[in-house]
Design a protein around this motif. Sequence first.
Motif, mmCIF file in Angstrom:
data_model
loop_
_atom_site.group_PDB
_atom_site.id
_atom_site.type_symbol
_atom_site.label_atom_id
_atom_site.label_comp_id
_atom_site.label_asym_id
_atom_site.label_seq_id
_atom_site.Cartn_x
_atom_site.Cartn_y
_atom_site.Cartn_z
ATOM 1 N N PRO A 218 3.851 30.169 13.594
ATOM 2 C CA PRO A 218 4.160 29.062 12.673
ATOM 3 C C PRO A 218 3.805 29.385 11.220
ATOM 4 C CG PRO A 218 2.946 28.262 14.590
ATOM 5 C CD PRO A 218 2.924 29.755 14.659
ATOM 6 N N MET A 219 2.860 30.306 10.990
ATOM 7 C CA MET A 219 2.452 30.643 9.627
ATOM 8 C C MET A 219 3.584 31.318 8.845
ATOM 9 S SD MET A 219 -0.527 29.452 9.746
ATOM 10 C CE MET A 219 -1.450 30.015 8.312
ATOM 11 N N VAL A 220 4.510 31.961 9.544
ATOM 12 C CA VAL A 220 5.613 32.629 8.853
ATOM 13 C C VAL A 220 6.970 32.049 9.273
ATOM 14 C CG1 VAL A 220 4.350 34.769 8.434
ATOM 15 C CG2 VAL A 220 5.632 34.526 10.556
ATOM 16 N N ASN A 221 6.944 30.796 9.771
ATOM 17 C CA ASN A 221 8.171 30.085 10.169
ATOM 18 C C ASN A 221 8.966 30.786 11.260
ATOM 19 O OD1 ASN A 221 7.765 27.903 8.574
ATOM 20 N ND2 ASN A 221 9.405 28.352 7.117
ATOM 21 N N ASN A 222 8.270 31.562 12.094
ATOM 22 C CA ASN A 222 8.921 32.212 13.225
ATOM 23 C C ASN A 222 8.573 31.315 14.413
ATOM 24 O OD1 ASN A 222 9.225 33.719 15.522
ATOM 25 N ND2 ASN A 222 7.976 35.438 14.834
HETATM 26 C C1 LIG Z 1 8.746 27.217 6.333
HETATM 27 O O1 LIG Z 1 9.826 26.319 6.341
HETATM 28 C C2 LIG Z 1 9.588 25.126 5.621
HETATM 29 C C3 LIG Z 1 10.762 24.185 5.826
HETATM 30 O O2 LIG Z 1 11.966 24.879 5.735
HETATM 31 C C4 LIG Z 1 9.377 25.486 4.143
HETATM 32 O O3 LIG Z 1 9.081 24.329 3.413
HETATM 33 C C5 LIG Z 1 8.210 26.470 4.046
HETATM 34 O O4 LIG Z 1 8.071 26.900 2.699
HETATM 35 C C6 LIG Z 1 8.410 27.681 4.925
HETATM 36 N N1 LIG Z 1 7.209 28.498 4.943
HETATM 37 C C7 LIG Z 1 7.230 29.840 4.868
HETATM 38 C C8 LIG Z 1 5.896 30.514 4.931
HETATM 39 O O5 LIG Z 1 8.263 30.475 4.793
#
Ligand SMILES: *[C@@H]1O[C@H](CO)[C@@H](O)[C@H](O)[C@H]1NC(C)=O
Length: 409
Positions: A218-222
């Motif tokens: 979740p920290m890198v949106n994976n």
């Molecule tokens: C993850 O996704 C959210 C929503 O799209 C975004 O606001 C956030 O900046 C992203 N975080 C990273 C670390 O990419």
Amino acid sequence: MHLPSSSTLIFLSTLPLLTAALPASNGIHGRNPAHNGKAIYLITNGVENSVAALPISADGTLGDAKLTPTGGKGGATVNAMGQPAAPDSLVSQSALTIAGKHIFAVNAGSNTISMFAIDSKDPTWLKMVGEPAALPGTFPNTVAASAKNSLVCVGTTGSKAGISCANFDAKHGIGAMDALRPFPLGQSDPPSGPVNTVSHTFFSADQLTLFTTVKGNPMVNNTGFLSAFSVDRGETADCAVTLSTKETRSKPNGTAVLFGSQPIPDTNPPQIFSTDASFGAAILSVSPSSTATTLALGPIADQMATCWVAISPVTKTAYVTDVAINRIVEMSLKDASITGEIDLRMQTKSPGFIDLRAAGGYLYALAPGNATVKAAVSVVDLASKALVQQKELAPFGIAATAMGMAVLM
Ligand SMILES: *[C@@H]1O[C@H](CO)[C@@H](O)[C@H](O)[C@H]1NC(C)=O
Ligand SMILES: *[C@@H]1O[C@H](CO)[C@@H](O)[C@H](O)[C@H]1NC(C)=O
Ligand SMILES: *[C@@H]1O[C@H](CO)[C@@H](O)[C@H](O)[C@H]1NC(C)=O
């Protein structure tokens, strides 16, 4: 005479001899679900890896462990501090599994799996069949086997992460493993965990689909995913059963770090109860094309990392464990809501639980401990929800590296 189910449970658990004499009927798989198991198994996952077998007595408690070497080495992922992880060295559920009269166990440090035959008279007596099989992937941490298809499939989570399978037979053991069906994790050897790793590979109830949960980060949106491959029956020249190479990946809404899972019995379309280390557990529904969607989310407010699950056919509920909380949470198979709690914080010193199994009226949960608290298996009576035994494992040389659990019914 009709007894309410909780009275039935107390009745059965206090009269083990009568229980054993009841005819096998009305349960799933044609067995009375109240029947106790015969033995539990785990791997030591030490430098010299072994399978530890502990017999189950008529009263549900465990006897002494007997160790059988696997001929391979254990392993440990590297934690956030760069140290070998323990407990939960392999960041997985099902480091070993049973199919029929055979056990399969991973050797994470030697990239092999081992197969054993279980003696029909003494379930703690294991005999290796063939040689440990070499894998095309690195750092095997979870294994599934189908007796119906004579097929064993292994999840690897090192630099070569993915799924590989082989046919097996009672005489020669495990055949040649097929080519890796890769997962794009970009991992190292050993892998760094716990996020961004393979969690649990398991067959569907009909043994026609292999599912694997993969943790995101979740920290890198994976967000992680549920992988599905179907079983191809008799499509090769020699009519062997193989696993398809065509994969369906799903990212069920609301999930992020999918971990230990189990098909929910008697559901159509099939449902899976999945833990998610980031919040608790979810119920997933699987379509005919093997796509999984979220039916329910069950958050556990004060959880740390909910990662393992066992469904009891007796209570018809799921029990989930957390590596960092010395407690087992009971959840509904309908909506993943919390229905009970077995809190052992005042009774034992373990930092938390990992892999577990439900068998008859009892639950067996592995508490590997840590550098200061010794490894044990907690045995819980499902009728009273009381701890009936804390079976210490240190006397058998089993430490915090221990992983997995399988039960012979
Ligand atoms: C993850 O996704 C959210 C929503 O799209 C975004 O606001 C956030 O900046 C992203 N975080 C990273 C670390 O990419
Ligand atoms: C998943 O959630 C998003 C955002 O809430 C929603 O738009 C989408 O329809 C959901 N998908 C499914 C398959 O439920
Ligand atoms: C082991 O776990 C116990 C119970 O949570 C804790 O008190 C102790 O500090 C832990 N030891 C180590 C070395 O982490």
